[in-house]
Design an enzyme around this catalytic site. Structure first.
Site, mmCIF file in Angstrom:
data_model
loop_
_atom_site.group_PDB
_atom_site.id
_atom_site.type_symbol
_atom_site.label_atom_id
_atom_site.label_comp_id
_atom_site.label_asym_id
_atom_site.label_seq_id
_atom_site.Cartn_x
_atom_site.Cartn_y
_atom_site.Cartn_z
ATOM 1 N N GLU A 1 43.544 -18.201 -14.110
ATOM 2 C CA GLU A 1 42.838 -17.142 -13.365
ATOM 3 C C GLU A 1 43.786 -16.315 -12.504
ATOM 4 O OE1 GLU A 1 41.862 -20.280 -13.544
ATOM 5 O OE2 GLU A 1 39.762 -20.341 -14.199
ATOM 6 N N PHE B 1 28.960 -29.929 -8.784
ATOM 7 C CA PHE B 1 30.136 -29.780 -9.635
ATOM 8 C C PHE B 1 30.635 -28.330 -9.623
ATOM 9 C CE2 PHE B 1 31.981 -29.049 -13.938
ATOM 10 C CZ PHE B 1 33.105 -29.834 -13.758
ATOM 11 N N GLN B 2 31.919 -28.171 -9.412
ATOM 12 C CA GLN B 2 32.578 -26.866 -9.396
ATOM 13 C C GLN B 2 31.953 -25.889 -8.408
ATOM 14 O OE1 GLN B 2 33.165 -25.522 -13.499
ATOM 15 N NE2 GLN B 2 35.112 -26.643 -13.539
ATOM 16 N N LYS C 1 24.830 -18.621 -11.154
ATOM 17 C CA LYS C 1 24.572 -18.706 -12.594
ATOM 18 C C LYS C 1 23.183 -18.196 -12.973
ATOM 19 C CE LYS C 1 24.402 -21.984 -16.405
ATOM 20 N NZ LYS C 1 24.547 -23.379 -16.839
ATOM 21 N N MET D 1 67.217 -15.476 -3.711
ATOM 22 C CA MET D 1 67.075 -14.964 -2.350
ATOM 23 C C MET D 1 67.089 -16.102 -1.334
ATOM 24 S SD MET D 1 67.055 -12.177 -0.696
ATOM 25 C CE MET D 1 66.400 -10.690 -1.464
#
Lengths: 193, 588
Positions: free
Chosen positions: B75, B137-138, B187, B498
């Site tokens: 993502e 969940f999630q 959802k 760097m």
């Protein structure tokens, strides 16, 4: 120095979160914050007392108004305004010294709103300094419980801190703004508020 | 608020580009409404990753073939790709993720877009409404997590609110100071039916889009510009975002003012223009930093007075008067005391200034800067010798595309990024795509994907650090799927360059956690089925670039560059621009 900043905000879930998060993230110091509804539909009003120098308060105002849900910001620090906070003070006292306590209350124009054999609740609606003065005089009796709201402020005279104009908004978007974020009945509340 | 009277700002716009959407008034599922909204807004390229709660949306994708979904491999990559898509085109980018880990994986990309004012719409699914707040969940509080990282965000609790929310979100993302806007959709809202109704107008009462400046502001600025003997312009990302290169050039020419840019301002003025004096800042050129330090008037245009561009704020140049034009009033006086703050769109304010100032030139001042530039050219010179350096590679890629008006250069973050800024001769807006504010290593690979999707015919070169590359290179698989012929040029020296430079200069050569073993990048190319080219010495560089450009697919180039080079000039952290140093000997 303490500054009085008034913000008109959308009455929507998450607004308080956004404002609080902004203060925390930028290291602004909130002395107190009071929120409530206004005479205008869908608009809440926050009175925020900020500790800091002028430059900080300028940034506070600019960062606040940058939030999409914040409609208007005014600094009432130097304005002619009525400033009040409410304090509820539960003081230890019995029949013997109740009269003394109530006399002190009347000097500071506080009211007794509850009595029990061993306590009294005083309610003060006043400027911060007067509430502090009252408290100083009550300490020797024993302050059992104290609750102070933050300061709320309103300009004196006819000048107002209000949004005023809703004409620009179509009825459809007005309805959307009015309704959005408020859950259909019976649903769970928002996680963020 | 202490703002002066100005022409009324716009706080609403027609939300409807032309005719109403074809589906207007029809009863649709939430998923169909989302896809109709994207279609109608013209935001039809979506970088996404599916998951449980967004399945109802994915289920409806085939019914909307105009929406191009690009399946990324992470993502974060989707977010950076959408960000680069927006930077490359100026149009809205769209990234989509599922709830929970999908949403949290977006955080870096969201903040990256926020810091650099990039218009990206981030869409996340959330658990069904009756499960919100139950730690199922999630579930993650994506709305809460992303709140401080977005321009604005929404949790949409009814399908009927989807279209007005999208209209408002897209309006907010793309107007004023652009930025990421996030919409979180449970959802079951995707499954709920509602009448699709795109609003005729968007009106957000707490939001205004500044346009032109007031007459007083222009007068106050013009007086100071006319009186200045050593004026300098600091041009930022706002010039690019607002497509104001012509307006900037016209103003600079009329008032005879040399132009410096920030990192993200590169390309705002063609570097071949006589008044272009390159980049200032931590790794800006010596003469640019001295010009900013010795000017008597500093005019900031579409930039946010950032510490990497200005050094220690208190000592930037206390004697100079500052005029600061920015569309975001919160940037005024945030870091630098400003005599004339102007809230406005540089696109509109610059022509106002051009019309108000006297025609002028400052030959002595310009000569002073020119002399400095000549005297200090060495610290910017590309090293010559048998070793392969990043500077040389960058210079040769620039030369190979010197006449290619469409070439897009993407970078990661670190030494290679600074050498690109110094040596790539960025001359056009949107030619350089780089993570400025957040400094996100790993941006380079997915951003190259997004840039190439946005500009399919352009030659897209991503100059990658070997550290950053390994953070996100799984998107090569997406490039293979999408047949995007990106050239990934890894500056491979086995060091976080760097960090190594700072440890050498400021931590007494105490090198800690900075050397990294690298995999065989040719085998990675082989594993993904793309062309790989290894380059070990300067003599091989040009042929490798030619080969890569000639190859129709993605190419991975492993440049084995030197490990001990430092980026010069440099303003040590916490120092003032006037304390710019050009070699390690000068670092105290």
């Amino acid at each position: 120095m303490l500054h009085t900043v008034v913000a008109l905000v959308e009455d929507r879930p998450g607004v308080l979160n956004r404002v609080a998060s902004l203060f925390r993230r930028r290291g602004f110091n909130i002395e107190s914050l009071a929120v409530g509804t206004t005479h205008e539909d869908g608009i809440s009003r926050m009175t925020i007392i900020v500790d800091g120098h002028e430059g900080i308060v300028d940034q506070v105002e600019k960062q606040l108004i940058k939030l999409v849900d914040v409609i208007k910001v005014e600094d009432l620090t130097h304005a002619e305004a009525v400033n009040r906070e409410l304090a509820l003070i539960k003081v230890r006292c019995t029949a013997e010294n109740r009269r003394e306590v109530l006399e002190i209350a009347s000097v500071f124009r506080a009211q007794a709103v509850d009595l029990s054999p061993e306590s009294v609740i005083l309610q003060a609606v006043a400027q911060r300094d007067r509430v502090n003065g009252l408290l100083d005089n009550l300490r020797s009796y024993g302050v059992m419980e104290l609750m102070r709201t933050g300061r709320v402020s309103m300009r004196r005279g006819t000048q107002v801190t209000a949004y005023g104009d809703q004409n620009g908004e179509s009825e459809e978007m007005h309805r959307f703004h009015h309704e959005s974020g408020r859950l259909p009945e019976g649903e769970l509340p928002f996680a963020s508020d | 608020m202490t703002t002066t009277q100005r022409p009324p700002a716009r706080d609403e716009q027609q939300a409807r580009p032309s005719a109403p959407p074809p589906a207007q008034g029809r009863r649709l599922s939430g998923a169909d409404i989302v896809l109709e909204c994207l279609t109608y807004a013209g935001a039809t390229t979506v970088f996404g990753y599916p998951g449980g709660v967004v399945l109802p949306l994915y289920d409806r994708l085939p019914a909307h073939p105009q929406v191009r979904h690009i399946l990324v491999r992470h993502e974060q990559g989707g977010g950076h790709a959408a960000d680069a898509y927006a930077r490359a085109t100026g149009e809205l980018g769209v990234a989509l993720a599922t709830s929970g880990p999908g949403a949290t994986n977006l955080v870096t990309a969201v903040q990256n877009a926020m810091m650099d004012s990039v218009p990206v719409l981030f869409l996340t699914g959330n658990v069904a409404r009756n499960l919100i707040g139950r730690d199922g969940f999630q579930e993650a509080d994506a709305t809460g997590i992303l709140m401080p990282a977005v321009k604005h965000n929404y949790l949409v609790m009814r399908a009927q609110d989807l279209a007005p929310t999208f209209a408002e979100a897209i309006y907010l993302a793309t107007t004023g100071r652009p930025g990421p806007v996030h919409i979180d959709i449970p959802k079951d809202v995707f499954l709920e039916e509602a009448e699709f109704h795109w609003p005729e107008r968007v009106h957000v009462r707490g939001y205004q889009v500044p346009g032109a400046a007031s007459e007083e502001e222009i007068r106050a600025a013009a007086e100071r510009i006319d009186a200045a003997e050593r004026p300098i312009i600091l041009a930022g990302h706002g010039i690019v975002i607002s497509r104001s290169s012509e307006e900037l050039q016209a103003f600079a020419e009329r008032a005879g003012i040399p132009v410096l840019t920030t990192l993200l301002g590169l390309g705002g003025l063609d570097q071949r223009h006589a008044l272009s004096y390159g980049m200032m800042g931590m790794h800006g050129s010596y003469h640019a930093n001295m010009a900013a330090s010795n000017a008597d008037l500093i005019i900031g245009l579409g930039m946010r007075m950032d510490d990497r561009a200005l050094g220690r704020f208190a000592d930037l140049n206390p004697a100079a008067t500052v005029i600061h034009v920015d569309i975001d009033p919160a940037e005024h006086n945030k870091n630098i005391d400003t005599a004339v703050p102007i809230t406005g769109d540089v696109k509109e304010v610059l022509p106002q200034l051009t019309a108000a100032v006297k025609r002028a030139s400052h030959p002595e001042w310009v000569r002073w800067i020119d002399d400095l530039a000549r005297a200090h050219a060495d610290s910017l010179a590309v090293p010559e010798g048998p070793e392969l350096t990043v500077q040389y590679v960058v210079q040769q890629i620039a030369r190979a595309h010197a006449h290619d008006d469409d070439a897009v250069i993407v970078t990661g973050v670190g030494q290679h990024q600074m050498w690109v800024a110094q040596h790539m001769s960025i001359s056009r807006p949107r030619q350089l795509i780089t993570s400025g504010g957040l400094g996100t290593m790993g941006f380079e690979v997915p951003a190259a994907l997004g840039a190439q999707v946005a500009r399919p015919d352009a030659s897209v070169w991503s100059i990658c650090g070997d550290g950053g590359f390994q953070m996100t290179f799984q998107e090569i698989a997406t490039m293979v799927d999408e047949q995007t012929p990106v050239k990934l040029a890894i500056m491979n020296n086995g060091y976080l360059g760097m960090v190594r430079q700072w440890q050498e200069l400021f931590y007494k050569d105490n090198y800690v956690a900075v050397s990294m073993s690298q995999p065989d990048f040719m085998k990675i190319a082989e594993a993904y089925g793309i062309k790989g080219i290894r380059v070990e010495e300067p003599g091989q560089v040009d042929a490798a670039i030619r080969d890569a450009d000639a190859h129709p697919g993605p190419v991975l180039l492993d440049f084995r560059v030197t490990a001990d080079d430092n980026v010069w000039p440099m303003v040590p952290a916490g120092a003032a621009l006037s304390e710019t140093v050009e070699s390690a000997d000068e670092v105290v």
